[in-house]
Design an enzyme around this catalytic site. Structure first.
Site, PDB file in Angstrom:
ATOM      1  N   TYR A   5       0.835  -1.198   0.000  1.00 57.16           N
ATOM      2  CA  TYR A   5       0.000   0.000   0.000  1.00 57.16           C
ATOM      3  C   TYR A   5       0.867   1.245   0.000  1.00 57.16           C
ATOM      4  CZ  TYR A   5      -3.493  -3.440   1.539  1.00 57.16           C
ATOM      5  OH  TYR A   5      -4.313  -4.535   1.645  1.00 57.16           O
TER       6      TYR A   5
ATOM      7  N   GLY B 157     -17.580   0.624  -0.333  1.00 54.75           N
ATOM      8  CA  GLY B 157     -18.369   1.812  -0.040  1.00 54.75           C
ATOM      9  C   GLY B 157     -19.752   1.811  -0.655  1.00 54.75           C
TER      10      GLY B 157
ATOM     11  N   HIS C 119       0.136 -12.053   0.910  1.00 53.62           N
ATOM     12  CA  HIS C 119      -0.880 -11.229   0.252  1.00 53.62           C
ATOM     13  C   HIS C 119      -1.567 -11.966  -0.893  1.00 53.62           C
ATOM     14  CE1 HIS C 119      -1.784  -6.657  -0.077  1.00 53.62           C
ATOM     15  NE2 HIS C 119      -2.846  -7.371  -0.309  1.00 53.62           N
TER      16      HIS C 119
END
Length: 330
Positions: A61, A224, A139
């Site tokens: 990130y 979202g 990951h």
């Protein structure tokens, strides 16, 4: 607001808040215009005050900047944090289509070689300013490296005291069995929400329950969308949702029907759509600890409140019956 209820992480049963915090969006993937490290640090501090103790980051990130941000924010409060980071994805070079998800579009490659992971965890510890993390996660599985080699190296990190436990992300039951035969799998981090149920359908969620592994859903709010705040396909530059099929105009319009159904349930419970969506994820099992991300304290507090929302049988049935979304996940 009182501290939220707790659940446990992995076979060691480390207590964590029932809601965690995904820190990725503070530094990466959702556009740069609203990036504000000081505000993000306040979000992390408030999270700890509320008992939102599982903080999830990754070396990818930024890259690297998110771990640095988290490290600065938790300085002086390390004993309050259950700190999770990840290695095994590298930014740079030609896009790797083998990632099979949004990573390919960003030129992100899977690197699961033991030598890379050994260097990656040491670098992560340095950026985070800690001598160990509580959870280190692969990951993604590298198709060019046997999982047993990657996982064996990560087991070394536990023995060396660099991490308390190790986990995997976006894996199958078959891969979990292979890893678990070498060293206990403490966690699986994969997407799970009212519009992404692959972990349920593929048996991964059930496997975790049977093996004392914590399931850590990322994007539990559908990036979202399930909050009801996104009604048009307009995103700032750098926001990876602009590439997601479910957010394109025609698909988004169809998917708004899902949000309407969530809003209807929320109205009957005096809760917000986001809280209902998170409460449904929590209802999938006591071994589930979702990590919604946010850059705002008010959204953090709203998300934490989901741990106190009680979905009755009728509400659960209505949410379980929601149709699949229009559009692929990536």
């Amino acid at each position: 607001m009182n501290p939220i209820p707790t659940r446990v992480l992995g076979p060691e049963r480390v207590p964590v808040g029932a809601i965690g915090l995904g820190c990725m969006g503070m530094s990466w993937a959702y556009g740069e215009a609203e990036r504000d490290d000081e505000r993000s640090a306040r979000v992390i501090h408030r999270a700890l005050d509320l008992g939102v103790t599982l903080l999830d980051t990754s070396d990818m990130y930024g890259p690297f900047t998110n771990e640095e941000l988290v490290g600065r924010a938790i300085a002086g409060r390390r004993d309050e944090v259950v700190l999770a980071t990840k290695g095994g994805l590298v930014v740079g070079g030609a896009p790797d289509a083998r990632t099979g998800d949004a990573h390919a579009a960003y030129g992100i490659n899977r690197v699961g070689r033991p030598d890379h992971l050994r260097g990656a965890i040491d670098a992560s510890l340095g950026r985070l300013g800690v001598d160990h993390v509580d959870l280190y996660q692969l990951h993604r599985v590298d198709p060019d490296v046997p999982l047993e080699e990657s996982w064996g190296a990560m087991a070394e990190f536990v023995a060396a005291g660099k991490t308390r436990a190790i986990g995997l992300s976006e894996v199958s039951v078959e891969e979990l069995e292979r890893a678990h035969a070498i060293h206990p799998v403490a966690s699986v981090q994969s997407e799970l929400s009212l519009w992404t149920r692959d972990a349920i359908d593929g048996g991964v969620l059930a496997w975790c329950a049977e093996h004392d592994a914590t399931f850590i859903p990322f994007s539990p709010l559908g990036r979202g969308f399930l909050t009801g705040s996104i009604t048009a396909a307009t995103f700032e530059a750098g926001d990876f949702r602009a590439r997601n099929p479910r957010f394109r105009d025609e698909a988004l319009a169809a998917n708004l029907a899902l949000v309407d159904a969530v809003k209807e349930v929320a109205a009957g419970l005096d809760a917000t759509p986001a809280q209902v969506a998170l409460a449904w994820v929590l209802a999938q099992g006591e071994h589930v600890v979702p990590i919604p991300g946010t850059r705002r304290v008010e959204r953090l507090e709203e998300n934490a409140g989901a741990a106190l929302v009680d979905l009755d049988a009728a509400a659960l049935a209505a949410l379980d019956a929601l149709p699949a979304p229009t559009g692929a996940r990536y």
